[in-house]
Design a protein around this motif. Structure first.
Motif: not given
Ligand SMILES: NC(=O)c1ccc[n+]([C@@H]2O[C@H](COP(=O)([O-])OP(=O)(O)OC[C@H]3O[C@@H](n4cnc5c(N)ncnc54)[C@H](OP(=O)(O)O)[C@@H]3O)[C@@H](O)[C@H]2O)c1
Length: 300
Positions: A31, A35, A58, A60, A62, A100, A129
């Motif tokens: 994370e 990254l 995994a 995003a 969100t 997605s 997305k």
């Protein structure tokens, strides 16, 4: 085998590590700051350092409502970052798994969506997305994009945990009863990835192993009926059972519009990868066992 997972503390990222590491895979879950999907150079460096055989995204942006006022960051993470990560995987010959959402659809079809239905997102998150799906598939032809929905787990923030918290605080909960979909537990998504992996690793570009797939839990339900299952399960484990009142979406305004009917048809992933939607009621029971405790055995 070395697997790089983008995202570390997210629901799906944690489930992936929990599922794949015990199989003996060397899973690196990263994370920010290690990254950050908004930093292209850092993505390239992380992929080259990890030298993975498979890359799974995994991570995003969100926050569906916040995205309405934060479109640049939502697109930076969900479109550009996803595409860059897919491209770096392609550069080292690694297949790519990406997640997605049913929010790429407007919910007006009136039947479960199949992968060939045209997206028509209602909000910024769904649009970012959807743009990400296209970026990923263009950057790495060996990409499997799993559109999922209503993701829950014992980790992170999600509907199950919100219902448990509110259920402990209030006598009555009001939950929308006119939005249709299916809860999907992160552990079931991780299981699907584990089962898809051998084929993804060996299949060439152009193989039907890659492309868009729909994968949610089953059966389809509403947020209200999902809430009822959560509260009933918690009550069976000794928690108080608040009253549950069905309401309309119009009575619960949110910043971003949600599809009223985002049901996903999961036939394709079954045909291609042999994966059937998991029954979310079983997964919910395991989640409640972890969060609340097991159901007490009846006294003799
Ligand atoms: N949650 C759902 O209901 C749902 C429904 C359908 C599809 N999906 C999709 O399923 C996937 C996994 O979702 P999830 O529920 O596991 O999400 P999550 O719990 O919100 O986890 C997402 C992770 O991504 C990280 N992240 C955010 N910005 C980043 C960046 N710039 N660089 C690297 N990492 C970053 C987040 O870190 P911070 O927390 O520090 O920001 C978080 O740890 C996502 O693609 C999501 O779009 C989710």
């Amino acid at each position: 085998m070395r697997i790089l997972v983008a995202g570390r503390e997210g629901q799906v990222a944690r489930a992936l590590v929990a599922r794949l590491a015990p199989d003996g895979h060397e899973v690196t879950a990263l994370e920010p700051p290690e990254l950050d999907l908004t930093r292209r150079e850092g993505i390239a460096a992380a992929v080259r350092a990890a030298r993975p055989a498979l890359v799974v995204n995994a991570a995003a942006y969100t926050a569906v409502d916040r995205a309405e006022d934060d479109a640049a960051l939502a697109h930076a993470v969900n479109r550009d970052g996803a595409g860059w990560l897919a491209a770096e995987a392609a550069a080292i010959g690694a297949p790519f798994v990406h997640f997605s959402t049913d929010y790429v659809f407007d919910g007006r079809k009136g039947a479960p969506y199949v992968e060939t239905d045209a997206p028509s997102p209602l909000g910024v998150y769904g649009a970012s997305k959807e743009a990400g799906e296209r970026a990923v598939l263009a950057a790495n032809p060996r990409s499997a994009v799993l559109r999922t929905a209503w993701v829950c787990s014992a980790d992170g923030a999600n509907f199950v945990k919100t219902m448990l918290r509110l259920g402990a605080e209030r006598d009555e909960l009001r939950v929308v009863a006119d939005q249709h979909g299916a809860p999907t537990f992160a552990a079931d998504l991780a299981e699907a990835v584990a089962r898809m992996m051998p084929r993804l690793l060996s299949a060439p570009a152009g193989d039907e192993a890659f492309g868009l797939f729909h994968l949610s839990g089953a059966p389809h339900t509403t947020w209200h009926d999902f809430a009822a299952a959560i509260l009933d399960g918690a009550a069976a484990r000794g928690r108080p059972r608040p009253r549950l009142v069905p309401i309309a979406t119009a009575d619960y305004p949110t910043r971003a519009a949600r599809p009223a009917d985002g049901r996903l048809d999961c036939t394709r992933i079954g045909r291609v990868h042999g994966i059937a939607p998991a029954d979310w009621r079983d997964s919910l029971a395991r989640c409640l066992d972890a969060l609340v405790g097991p159901i007490a055995a009846p006294k003799e």
